[in-house]
Design an enzyme around this catalytic site. Structure first.
Site, PDB file in Angstrom:
ATOM      1  N   THR B  12      -8.792 -23.306 -31.296  1.00 34.14           N
ATOM      2  CA  THR B  12      -9.948 -24.253 -31.184  1.00 34.14           C
ATOM      3  C   THR B  12      -9.768 -25.606 -30.582  1.00 34.14           C
ATOM      4  OG1 THR B  12      -9.078 -25.178 -33.378  1.00 34.14           O
ATOM      5  CG2 THR B  12     -10.759 -23.280 -33.422  1.00 34.14           C
ATOM      6  N   SER B  40      -9.268 -24.178 -40.166  1.00 37.35           N
ATOM      7  CA  SER B  40     -10.287 -23.227 -39.351  1.00 37.35           C
ATOM      8  C   SER B  40     -10.285 -22.052 -40.027  1.00 37.35           C
ATOM      9  CB  SER B  40      -9.984 -23.403 -38.129  1.00 37.35           C
ATOM     10  OG  SER B  40     -10.193 -24.720 -37.444  1.00 37.35           O
ATOM     11  N   ARG B 109      10.238 -25.707 -23.827  1.00 41.40           N
ATOM     12  CA  ARG B 109      10.377 -25.650 -22.359  1.00 41.40           C
ATOM     13  C   ARG B 109      11.674 -25.844 -21.872  1.00 41.40           C
ATOM     14  NH1 ARG B 109       5.516 -29.434 -21.520  1.00 41.40           N
ATOM     15  NH2 ARG B 109       3.621 -28.077 -21.895  1.00 41.40           N
ATOM     16  N   CYS B 148       1.165 -30.333 -17.893  1.00 45.37           N
ATOM     17  CA  CYS B 148      -0.073 -30.212 -16.903  1.00 45.37           C
ATOM     18  C   CYS B 148       0.511 -31.084 -15.615  1.00 45.37           C
ATOM     19  CB  CYS B 148      -1.303 -30.611 -17.638  1.00 45.37           C
ATOM     20  SG  CYS B 148      -1.493 -32.165 -18.180  1.00 45.37           S
ATOM     21  N   GLY B 179      -6.440 -33.670 -20.393  1.00 46.61           N
ATOM     22  CA  GLY B 179      -5.118 -33.566 -20.742  1.00 46.61           C
ATOM     23  C   GLY B 179      -4.717 -34.095 -22.202  1.00 46.61           C
ATOM     24  N   LYS B 204       8.883 -35.693 -19.677  1.00 43.62           N
ATOM     25  CA  LYS B 204       8.509 -34.383 -19.258  1.00 43.62           C
ATOM     26  C   LYS B 204       8.596 -34.119 -17.840  1.00 43.62           C
ATOM     27  CE  LYS B 204       5.853 -33.450 -23.414  1.00 43.62           C
ATOM     28  NZ  LYS B 204       4.549 -33.578 -23.816  1.00 43.62           N
ATOM     29  N   ARG B 234      -3.574 -43.042 -17.273  1.00 45.04           N
ATOM     30  CA  ARG B 234      -4.609 -42.071 -17.435  1.00 45.04           C
ATOM     31  C   ARG B 234      -5.649 -42.946 -17.007  1.00 45.04           C
ATOM     32  NH1 ARG B 234      -4.425 -37.572 -19.912  1.00 45.04           N
ATOM     33  NH2 ARG B 234      -3.491 -38.202 -21.661  1.00 45.04           N
ATOM     34  N   HIS B 241      -5.725 -33.767 -12.415  1.00 47.02           N
ATOM     35  CA  HIS B 241      -4.673 -34.697 -12.442  1.00 47.02           C
ATOM     36  C   HIS B 241      -4.411 -35.058 -10.984  1.00 47.02           C
ATOM     37  CE1 HIS B 241      -4.384 -34.481 -16.655  1.00 47.02           C
ATOM     38  NE2 HIS B 241      -2.947 -34.021 -16.742  1.00 47.02           N
ATOM     39  N   ASN B 326      -5.898 -29.663 -14.579  1.00 46.61           N
ATOM     40  CA  ASN B 326      -4.937 -29.754 -15.896  1.00 46.61           C
ATOM     41  C   ASN B 326      -5.000 -28.904 -16.919  1.00 46.61           C
ATOM     42  OD1 ASN B 326      -7.347 -31.871 -15.848  1.00 46.61           O
ATOM     43  ND2 ASN B 326      -6.491 -32.100 -18.074  1.00 46.61           N
TER      44      ASN B 326
END
Lengths: 349, 349, 349, 349
Positions: B12, B40, B109, B148, B179, B204, B234, B241, B326
């Site tokens: 969602t 949900s 990751r 991203c 993002g 990251k 941002r 991006h 992104n």
């Protein structure tokens, strides 16, 4: 001190409007004369100017007639925010006719005999005007302030250079639309967008920073012995250029040393308490997400450079964010502070 | 080829919606199962999801029930866009229960035995899953795609690293609000503003880029032997991006050499003509003011990285601008291409 | 059917660019000729035009030369999106020289012998051209489409007028910036702002709506016997005019009756399956918060008017919201559909 | 006059922050007590609150502890900006416990024995509190101010109603995002968009306007005998609700009569020179394109309603545009002025 009558060249543009606004109630200067393009000449200012600032047009300016940009009848001191297409010739004419032109235009900034001045950074460069008048045979003079993007960068670097020696600077800007004047950036170009290009901006930032932090030697400025690289971007912000900056210094200070250098930075305008001098030229914010244009652009009436997010950099030595008001500290306010410095040094007597 | 039934964990959210949208009509995969938070669960997707994409919700998804994020009844292959607060445990449970989890979450990751994969950049890293299954005793597996912001950077660096050897990278991002998911960034925070901070983003980008461009040796990835530094900001952009990047390479190529390396870049996804593979993974634009999110974000259906403004850098060696979508190339599309690579290698049989 | 060669007057502006884009691949028309201001004349289109649309400039247009706006050498059918300052004279010259000018400019819209046309609303008004040619002695003719704000209003009103009789209409618009062309609205004027004024817009909306819904009698149009009042505002939206509309009808239909009238509305373009005709000229959305420009502006390729939020009004009888794409349905697409209607009626043979 | 200690219920939200900001340095009131949700309780304000205003958090508030929303220890006078989900119960508890609650919440506004107050519009309605206390057996009382959208409408209507008699009002709003609180409207919902729906807003505007302009008779308010209809839209503006308004009046004044009624409008707060009273409650701007949020929202410190663009309406009698600051005049400033009126009438002794 008697108020000195002053005029504005290019009074109807965005920076011209800032001049009008900032001069309203100025303790040393009295706005008495306005000039703009031929299209505006002959009208009262309130009709010639499409006023774009949030504060109302000062009463004293509304009824002033707008003149052509020609020397006759103008006061000694003139602030110029002319478009660079015409500034070269007009400013030269005024300087030759005996006027002191404090210019925000780019035309003369990199001339060897023209001071490119930030009063907190390189007040001594002002003495270049002697060579200028002699060499050019002018009765007047031209003094310039840097590009709106250079100011925040050079301000934040000056105390670091002074204390630790600057070696490398890499800056990426996110620039407000007011930097492009009015009408300036079309909404269709920037709403919800980023434009990774501003004509000639990167070249200006790179060259001007080296001149500002250069050393006055034998009547000329030796550019600062450090490398500068700029990426300039436009973002949908009204006022305030935000800059992501990485630096390498010659010594190995700590993060705290840098903060201390910024926080303790004071210079001639602060010592002399010039009217437009920010009490703290550099404001360091410790929060993890500041400075931001929305909250910080008007710090010290838009005359401070706000820095934050200082942290180590994996490629250069340190990185941080700087913010500066592009039409106040980066343009009209910068020129005003230059004029105040000059008056305090007797250049306007 | 029969279509393989697939599911989505975190269906969602913004990236979950992108998965739903991109899987609609996919030639290899059939969306058959959705899961989201307990709040949900039990509702049909059309009711559980506050759909935020411009394209309408695909018909096939509207009536699918939303399940809890528990393994029973789920298909073999699952795309995960769970929030990192819950992704760790949920993805582990699914992998232990025999599922192949293609995750967009950050939790795994940087685990040594988990592939962090861009099919064009390091397809060989996929073989890490063997060690993963053996070491963890899982019947299933977890494969991840990068953050991203990392994707556009790593994509644009890969051909340069391959051809010229990468030494230093300094990147400043101007990141879109999508993002941050939905509701994500409040309007009051970003309208007419820049926020010079995104939690954990710089760490990251720096670590992931080195892993992506690292070398698989003896069953683990040796991080790339280059320095990376990121400034993350941002900006009020919806999707895309934009990144201002400076690099130093080990050899001394010309500007034309770099352009040629980008333009000729092809890899396994292009060779195998994977359904989501962009024909040109990197699109170089020669205009002086591109790429821009407004015009370039959907290049190759949002799967290409668009680069431009290549020029020398006074501090590092070259500088350029890169742009990547992104939530497509940087999230849902990235995971889909990972799944396609895996199917083409027999991991999903 | 052979493709008919067509040209564009004012090809470099925002609406001109939309014409170029929409004509690309058109089944009935082939773009063969471009004209713009003298400044652009002589250059190939790719150089003369600062292309602002998200889709790339069509290949076929890139190399077309831009001509002066003079009749010699132009094809029979011309789409005009000239600025109203020059449109009057230029369009007259072309019509006199035998060309069919399908104009988006406002100059001739309210002339008694010039059709102001929405093919779904008043296709019969096209026959006014007979009187026009006779009276003016032109071999060609001029046909116009309404202002971008009028279109959504008139489209949403037409089925209500037809079924229930219109008595009063009060409309407040929130208009996108693309309606002002390029460069158009300066960012400094509209970022985070609303401008409650658009020059001459309210007068156009009020007069044009009455002409569009008027009755053709004895070779002239009797304006619709209803009152219209418009408040026009500019908002920071790229494409899509949103309108808050209140109406009073002569009969007393139910809310469901209105929905049925909108949903069942079909007209000549749908019957003849004209290439640019939306299958559903009016799309009613039942959600409580639609239509919105972000999600709905491209409904039916930007050719549908999207309505929603129908509810009773305490002052007039009903109120609802309508949305229409201002440069497609409200300009270039409107003119194209006019041309398709004319070809289907034999006016272009 | 001694400063009266006051507290805030819901001190960490957007309107709560405005209260804190506006109370800083207030000549009559001293902020001494803060309360918010249980999540914030126990922390100092500077930690509990994600401060979103441009001006810095006042020093005096930074260290105040945040309490639970329970009566013990709170001062007599409390400003409430609680969410309507909890405001009903909490405000009732405080009133029952003897506190005077000046509430910005919607819960009690339409109760027959609760004053819904704009000091310039209906100061006499304050006397409803007598019936309130008697009927409910409260030692304290609740007084409310209207919804942020109602204020500008009712302010601009009041002098027209008084002078000419109001018959019909049709209003379309373009509302700022700060009206939705913080985090409030997600950027993804509104950037470059218009949302034609705000939950329950139209019902509030319609009912509240009639109560505000109603007549106090026999201890209750008879709603104004005019029809009101509202269309409410959200636009990407930070502060300031813009309203396109059409009205029909019972007499037939001229445009100049209306301007005179607005310009001469003064009421109790002006006569008594209450600290937060704007000198001119209604500022009429003669320019063709004003008011605009960007330029006019802070007129009279955000306490004036700015009107302009007055012209005849084809459907009702006149039309104009009004603008009001939604979190100052429309919320925190409204409540403060209510408190000042009450103190000036002896309700707080």
């Amino acid at each position: 001190m008697n108020k000195l009558e002053v005029g504005i060249l290019g009074a109807t543009g965005m920076v011209g409007q800032r001049f009008v606004s900032l001069l309203d109630g100025h303790p040393w200067f009295h706005l008495a004369w306005l000039a703009a393009s031929d299209r505006s000449a002959g009208k009262p200012y309130r009709e010639a100017c499409s006023w774009r600032l949030r504060d109302a047009m000062p009463e004293g300016a509304r009824h002033l007639p707008v003149h052509e940009c020609k020397p006759g009848g103008a006061p000694l001191l003139l602030f110029s925010s002319l478009d660079s297409k015409v500034a070269g010739e007009v400013e030269r004419d005024f300087a030759a006719a005996g006027h002191v032109v404090i210019s925000n235009s780019s035309n003369f900034r990199m001339e060897p005999d023209v001071p490119l001045l930030i009063p907190e950074v390189n007040p001594g460069h002002l003495s270049l005007v002697r060579a200028q008048r002699q060499r050019r045979g002018w009765k007047g003079m031209i003094v310039t302030n840097p590009n709106c993007t250079t100011v925040g960068l050079a301000m934040s670097l000056a105390p670091l250079d002074r204390a630790f020696g600057l070696e490398k600077v890499l800056m990426t800007s996110m620039q407000a639309v007011s930097g492009a004047g009015y009408p300036g950036v079309p909404t269709l170009d920037i709403l919800g967008n980023v434009i990774p290009y501003i004509a000639k901006e990167e070249e200006k930032v790179e060259a001007e920073t080296q001149k500002l932090l250069g050393k006055l030697t034998d009547g000329h400025v030796e550019p600062g012995a450090f490398a500068v690289s700029a990426h300039c971007n436009r973002v949908p912000v009204e006022d305030g250029h935000t800059e992501s900056i990485s630096v390498t210094l010659r010594s190995k200070p700590s993060l705290d040393d840098l903060v201390a250098a910024w926080r303790s930075f004071r210079s001639v305008p602060q010592e002399r308490e010039l009217p437009f001098a920010p009490r703290h030229p550099i404001v360091f914010r410790p929060e993890h997400d500041r400075p931001q244009p929305k909250f910080d652009v008007n710090t010290e009436h838009g005359m401070a450079t706000v820095v934050g997010r200082l942290r180590p950099c994996n490629v250069l030595q340190f990185k941080y964010t700087a913010l500066s008001h592009n039409t106040i500290r980066g343009a009209a306010g910068a020129a005003l502070l230059n004029a105040e410095l000059m008056r305090s040094e007797g250049y306007l007597d």
